[in-house]
Design an enzyme around this catalytic site. Structure first.
Site, PDB file in Angstrom:
ATOM      1  N   ASN A 189      57.961  74.361  47.372  1.00  0.00           N
ATOM      2  CA  ASN A 189      56.866  73.412  47.144  1.00  0.00           C
ATOM      3  C   ASN A 189      57.117  72.360  46.145  1.00  0.00           C
ATOM      4  O   ASN A 189      57.004  72.599  45.175  1.00  0.00           O
ATOM      5  CB  ASN A 189      55.525  74.078  47.232  1.00  0.00           C
ATOM      6  CG  ASN A 189      54.551  73.185  47.166  1.00  0.00           C
ATOM      7  OD1 ASN A 189      54.170  72.445  47.922  1.00  0.00           O
ATOM      8  ND2 ASN A 189      53.957  73.114  45.764  1.00  0.00           N
ATOM      9  N   GLU A 190      57.400  71.228  46.974  1.00  0.00           N
ATOM     10  CA  GLU A 190      57.313  70.084  46.030  1.00  0.00           C
ATOM     11  C   GLU A 190      58.026  70.398  44.678  1.00  0.00           C
ATOM     12  O   GLU A 190      57.777  69.973  43.627  1.00  0.00           O
ATOM     13  CB  GLU A 190      55.896  69.449  45.719  1.00  0.00           C
ATOM     14  CG  GLU A 190      55.137  69.168  46.956  1.00  0.00           C
ATOM     15  CD  GLU A 190      53.861  68.924  46.647  1.00  0.00           C
ATOM     16  OE1 GLU A 190      53.179  68.876  45.371  1.00  0.00           O
ATOM     17  OE2 GLU A 190      53.056  68.442  47.800  1.00  0.00           O
ATOM     18  N   VAL A 191      59.332  70.816  44.686  1.00  0.00           N
ATOM     19  CA  VAL A 191      60.313  71.118  43.430  1.00  0.00           C
ATOM     20  C   VAL A 191      60.790  70.087  42.939  1.00  0.00           C
ATOM     21  O   VAL A 191      61.140  69.136  43.637  1.00  0.00           O
ATOM     22  CB  VAL A 191      61.198  72.178  44.030  1.00  0.00           C
ATOM     23  CG1 VAL A 191      60.632  73.614  44.388  1.00  0.00           C
ATOM     24  CG2 VAL A 191      62.142  71.595  45.031  1.00  0.00           C
TER      25      VAL A 191
END
Length: 208
Positions: free
Chosen positions: A161-163
């Site tokens: 997630n949104e790394v």
């Protein structure tokens, strides 16, 4: 096994019995569902031969003022309210959900994107998973898929997630490719995705 209102979330139980000298010494019950799932370039997602328009929400693992400790009835009520609004799909975020939540989505007929990591090697906070990601990402990913893969509500895995790696092009793509390979080895029947919050070069570097 399919989403209401046009389909019903029917489930079955497989009973495994361990015998010794014709005497049962252990019995294990595994709940499962049977359904067909197709990702069609023209129709989209097809469940049991029916095109299903995804109307989903992002479900964080908390229960408001009740806190993060899992409360089955509170979670069920959340799903009931979402279903009344027309929701038929849940993206778990951003870590493995409580098994009881998947039990509810199976029973109620929701479609699920099951997500495991909120961070990879690049930190979001000083003490998040990046500290142990190199050592634990593979065993955790394999355990995650093995735990949840019998859940018929899951239609897709999410590996992140949104790394921070979405900024790093080939470096981030290499991490994503490694995780994708692990998921594909454990469950070749479902696709793998990751959530991006920026227009990223990482997708251009991936050659899945």
């Amino acid at each position: 096994m399919g989403p209401p209102p046009t389909q019903q979330p029917n489930r079955y139980v497989a009973v495994t019995t361990l015998m010794q000298n014709d005497t049962p010494i252990d019995i294990y019950e595994t709940r499962f569902g049977i359904r067909s799932l197709e990702y069609n370039p023209d129709k989209g997602i097809v469940v049991n031969g029916e095109r299903i328009q995804i109307k989903g929400v992002n479900q964080h693992h908390d229960l408001g003022a009740l806190g993060a400790a899992f409360n089955t009835r509170a979670a069920e009520r959340q799903l009931e309210l979402l279903r009344e609004m027309g929701c038929n799909a849940i993206r778990m975020s951003h870590n493995p959900p409580a098994p009881e939540l998947l039990e509810l989505t199976d029973r109620m007929g929701f479609l699920v994107v099951d997500e495991i990591f909120d961070s990879w090697e690049r930190k979001k906070t000083p003490h998040d998973f990046h500290l142990i990601f190199p050592d634990w990402s593979e065993p955790d990913a394999r355990a995650f898929v093995r735990r949840d893969r019998n859940s018929p509500s899951i239609i897709m895995w999410s590996i992140g997630n949104e790394v921070g790696e979405q900024y790093t092009n080939e470096e981030g793509a290499a991490v994503a490719k490694r995780l994708h390979t692990i998921f594909e080895e454990e469950d070749p029947t479902r696709p793998t995705t990751t959530a991006m919050n920026l227009q990223s070069q990482i997708c251009r570097c991936l050659k899945w």
